[in-house]
Scaffold this motif. Structure first.
Motif, PDB file in Angstrom:
ATOM      1  N   PHE A 196     -20.863  23.131  22.409  1.00 58.66           N
ATOM      2  CA  PHE A 196     -20.787  22.217  23.548  1.00 58.66           C
ATOM      3  C   PHE A 196     -19.461  22.382  24.274  1.00 58.66           C
ATOM      4  N   GLY A 197     -18.395  22.666  23.529  1.00 60.35           N
ATOM      5  CA  GLY A 197     -17.107  22.907  24.163  1.00 60.35           C
ATOM      6  C   GLY A 197     -17.149  24.138  25.055  1.00 60.35           C
ATOM      7  N   LEU A 198     -17.776  25.203  24.549  1.00 57.75           N
ATOM      8  CA  LEU A 198     -17.940  26.411  25.364  1.00 57.75           C
ATOM      9  C   LEU A 198     -18.795  26.127  26.588  1.00 57.75           C
ATOM     10  N   ALA A 199     -19.840  25.300  26.384  1.00 58.19           N
ATOM     11  CA  ALA A 199     -20.704  24.947  27.515  1.00 58.19           C
ATOM     12  C   ALA A 199     -19.916  24.198  28.584  1.00 58.19           C
ATOM     13  N   MET A 200     -18.997  23.319  28.151  1.00 56.93           N
ATOM     14  CA  MET A 200     -18.167  22.596  29.112  1.00 56.93           C
ATOM     15  C   MET A 200     -17.321  23.548  29.935  1.00 56.93           C
ATOM     16  N   ILE A 201     -16.751  24.548  29.270  1.00 59.86           N
ATOM     17  CA  ILE A 201     -15.915  25.512  29.987  1.00 59.86           C
ATOM     18  C   ILE A 201     -16.739  26.271  31.019  1.00 59.86           C
ATOM     19  N   VAL A 202     -17.912  26.736  30.578  1.00 55.02           N
ATOM     20  CA  VAL A 202     -18.778  27.511  31.481  1.00 55.02           C
ATOM     21  C   VAL A 202     -19.217  26.654  32.665  1.00 55.02           C
ATOM     22  N   VAL A 203     -19.624  25.417  32.368  1.00 56.72           N
ATOM     23  CA  VAL A 203     -20.094  24.532  33.437  1.00 56.72           C
ATOM     24  C   VAL A 203     -18.977  24.218  34.427  1.00 56.72           C
ATOM     25  N   ILE A 246     -29.032  10.795  36.603  1.00 57.41           N
ATOM     26  CA  ILE A 246     -29.829  10.400  35.446  1.00 57.41           C
ATOM     27  C   ILE A 246     -30.437  11.616  34.755  1.00 57.41           C
ATOM     28  N   PRO A 247     -31.087  12.547  35.493  1.00 50.62           N
ATOM     29  CA  PRO A 247     -31.614  13.740  34.812  1.00 50.62           C
ATOM     30  C   PRO A 247     -30.508  14.543  34.135  1.00 50.62           C
ATOM     31  N   GLY A 248     -29.343  14.625  34.765  1.00 55.45           N
ATOM     32  CA  GLY A 248     -28.247  15.380  34.181  1.00 55.45           C
ATOM     33  C   GLY A 248     -27.769  14.787  32.871  1.00 55.45           C
ATOM     34  N   VAL A 249     -27.624  13.452  32.822  1.00 55.58           N
ATOM     35  CA  VAL A 249     -27.184  12.789  31.594  1.00 55.58           C
ATOM     36  C   VAL A 249     -28.222  12.974  30.490  1.00 55.58           C
ATOM     37  N   LEU A 250     -29.494  12.862  30.829  1.00 55.17           N
ATOM     38  CA  LEU A 250     -30.547  13.066  29.825  1.00 55.17           C
ATOM     39  C   LEU A 250     -30.536  14.503  29.316  1.00 55.17           C
ATOM     40  N   LEU A 251     -30.329  15.448  30.216  1.00 50.67           N
ATOM     41  CA  LEU A 251     -30.264  16.849  29.811  1.00 50.67           C
ATOM     42  C   LEU A 251     -29.066  17.091  28.897  1.00 50.67           C
ATOM     43  N   GLY A 252     -27.929  16.503  29.232  1.00 53.17           N
ATOM     44  CA  GLY A 252     -26.752  16.638  28.387  1.00 53.17           C
ATOM     45  C   GLY A 252     -26.985  16.060  27.001  1.00 53.17           C
ATOM     46  N   THR A 253     -27.706  14.953  26.925  1.00 53.20           N
ATOM     47  CA  THR A 253     -28.019  14.343  25.631  1.00 53.20           C
ATOM     48  C   THR A 253     -28.935  15.249  24.814  1.00 53.20           C
ATOM     49  N   GLY A 299     -21.666  19.741  37.322  1.00 55.48           N
ATOM     50  CA  GLY A 299     -22.585  19.537  36.212  1.00 55.48           C
ATOM     51  C   GLY A 299     -23.836  20.383  36.343  1.00 55.48           C
ATOM     52  N   ILE A 300     -24.588  20.462  35.241  1.00 53.47           N
ATOM     53  CA  ILE A 300     -25.804  21.278  35.241  1.00 53.47           C
ATOM     54  C   ILE A 300     -26.814  20.747  36.248  1.00 53.47           C
ATOM     55  N   TRP A 301     -26.965  19.429  36.295  1.00 56.68           N
ATOM     56  CA  TRP A 301     -27.917  18.807  37.223  1.00 56.68           C
ATOM     57  C   TRP A 301     -27.163  17.732  38.009  1.00 56.68           C
ATOM     58  N   PRO A 302     -26.439  18.115  39.035  1.00 59.50           N
ATOM     59  CA  PRO A 302     -25.590  17.149  39.754  1.00 59.50           C
ATOM     60  C   PRO A 302     -26.403  16.150  40.559  1.00 59.50           C
ATOM     61  N   ARG A 303     -25.762  15.062  40.873  1.00 63.16           N
ATOM     62  CA  ARG A 303     -26.370  14.032  41.715  1.00 63.16           C
ATOM     63  C   ARG A 303     -26.571  14.571  43.123  1.00 63.16           C
ATOM     64  N   VAL A 328     -20.867  17.449  31.560  1.00 60.76           N
ATOM     65  CA  VAL A 328     -21.682  18.670  31.518  1.00 60.76           C
ATOM     66  C   VAL A 328     -23.015  18.457  32.212  1.00 60.76           C
ATOM     67  N   GLY A 329     -23.660  17.321  31.958  1.00 63.51           N
ATOM     68  CA  GLY A 329     -24.974  17.083  32.545  1.00 63.51           C
ATOM     69  C   GLY A 329     -24.901  16.856  34.048  1.00 63.51           C
ATOM     70  N   GLY A 330     -23.946  16.064  34.480  1.00 59.69           N
ATOM     71  CA  GLY A 330     -23.805  15.758  35.903  1.00 59.69           C
ATOM     72  C   GLY A 330     -23.516  14.287  36.104  1.00 59.69           C
ATOM     73  N   GLN A 331     -22.369  13.979  36.660  1.00 61.44           N
ATOM     74  CA  GLN A 331     -21.969  12.594  36.844  1.00 61.44           C
ATOM     75  C   GLN A 331     -22.889  11.872  37.830  1.00 61.44           C
TER      76      GLN A 331
END
Length: 308
Positions: free
Chosen positions: A285-292, A257-264, A299-303, A251-254
């Motif tokens: 969070f499951g719904l967020a995964m579907i939307v993302v 680093i910002p994406g993983v922190l945002l996901g956390t 991801g929300i903040w991709p690399r 969800v955050g972005g594989q």
């Protein structure tokens, strides 16, 4: 925002975070302490999933190994908490090597299923009190607190600072990994393993190394998790925790680093703000995964596609 500016902004935010104990309530200090620990674990998951491209759905195993290593050493042998951390890192990394070595040739869903099996085996081993040292279903209680120069750190603020420092160290490590030859090899293996191997990359070796590195970082977080809660039990390292870590990276972005922190933040901080909705965090969070996955599959903040 370019990469350099983003890194500087991240460094400033981390320094500002050191001031939290001076302004926040104990409740918020506790929440952000847990955030720092889980951010470290999520970043360790990102090493395996986001950077090396391997579907690890059992990453909570290494988090648990680190926590149990610290708990056993501290409660049964009297080893100080911070002294147990390097041991927890080494033990977790060793298990990362041992468990991954037979399965790294598997791909996609097959690897995912194998790691799910490891998670359940670990949970059952802890429940059944392997070696008479894991405490069974109830776990291990009475874990001590860290100490510096002989002074025990009893306050929430002190624990927060230790957790925050570990997060800072891991962020520096991840940033350096991004710029290193090892990080580039991980990226090549994720994008095109066949092409990487034709260029002389030993895919099996580097995949095992990715598991070992991710496991070692997770083990360090496990040490502070055990001390933060003063207890460890099998329920803290169930399969759903691995799913959560996996989802945070997706969800955050594989490899972001910002994406993983945002996901956390979305998974562990937001539910604390809206406590009445905390029990629905997996649903949300499951719904967020579907939307993302539909709107932003990276991801929300991709690399950034081309690091500067």
């Amino acid at each position: 925002m370019n990469t350099t500016t983003l890194r500087r902004a991240g460094g400033i935010l981390w320094v500002v975070g050191l001031m939290v104990p001076l302004a926040a309530s104990n409740n918020w200090i506790s929440i952000l302490s847990i955030f720092a620990i889980y951010a470290v674990v999520a970043l360790s998951q990102d090493v395996v999933l986001g950077r090396a491209g391997m579907y690890d759905m059992g990453h909570a195993v290494y988090f648990g190994i680190g926590a149990y290593t610290t708990a056993v050493l501290n409660t049964q042998f009297g080893v100080p908490i911070l002294w147990t951390m390097p041991i927890a890192v080494v033990v977790s990394a060793a298990f990362g090597i041992i468990l991954s070595a037979p399965i790294v040739k598997l791909r996609g869903d097959y690897l995912l299923v194998a790691t799910i099996g490891f998670n359940e085996i670990f949970r059952m081993a802890m429940v059944n009190n392997v070696g008479g040292i894991t405490g069974g279903p109830d776990g291990i209680f009475g874990i001590g607190v860290p100490s510096l120069f002989g002074y025990p750190i009893m306050s929430q603020g002190g624990m927060y600072l230790i957790n925050w420092v570990l997060l800072g160290v891991v962020l520096v490590l991840m940033n350096n990994l991004d710029k290193s030859r090892l990080g580039r090899v991980f990226r090549y293996l994720k994008e095109d393993e066949l092409a990487a191997t034709t260029l002389g990359v030993n895919a099996r070796y580097y995949k095992i190394l990715a598991f070992a590195l991710g496991a070692g970082i997770a083990g360090a977080a496990g040490t502070l998790f055990a001390s933060q809660l003063a207890t460890v039990s099998p329920s803290a390292f169930i399969f759903m925790e691995s799913v959560t870590l996996f989802a945070i990276v997706i969800v955050g972005g594989q490899a972001s680093i910002p994406g993983v922190l945002l996901g956390t933040v979305l998974m562990f901080v937001v539910p604390q703000v809206f406590r009445e909705l905390a029990e629905y965090r997996y649903l949300v969070f499951g719904l967020a995964m579907i939307v993302v996955m539909v709107l932003r599959p990276q991801g929300i903040w991709p690399r950034r596609s081309r690091p500067e």
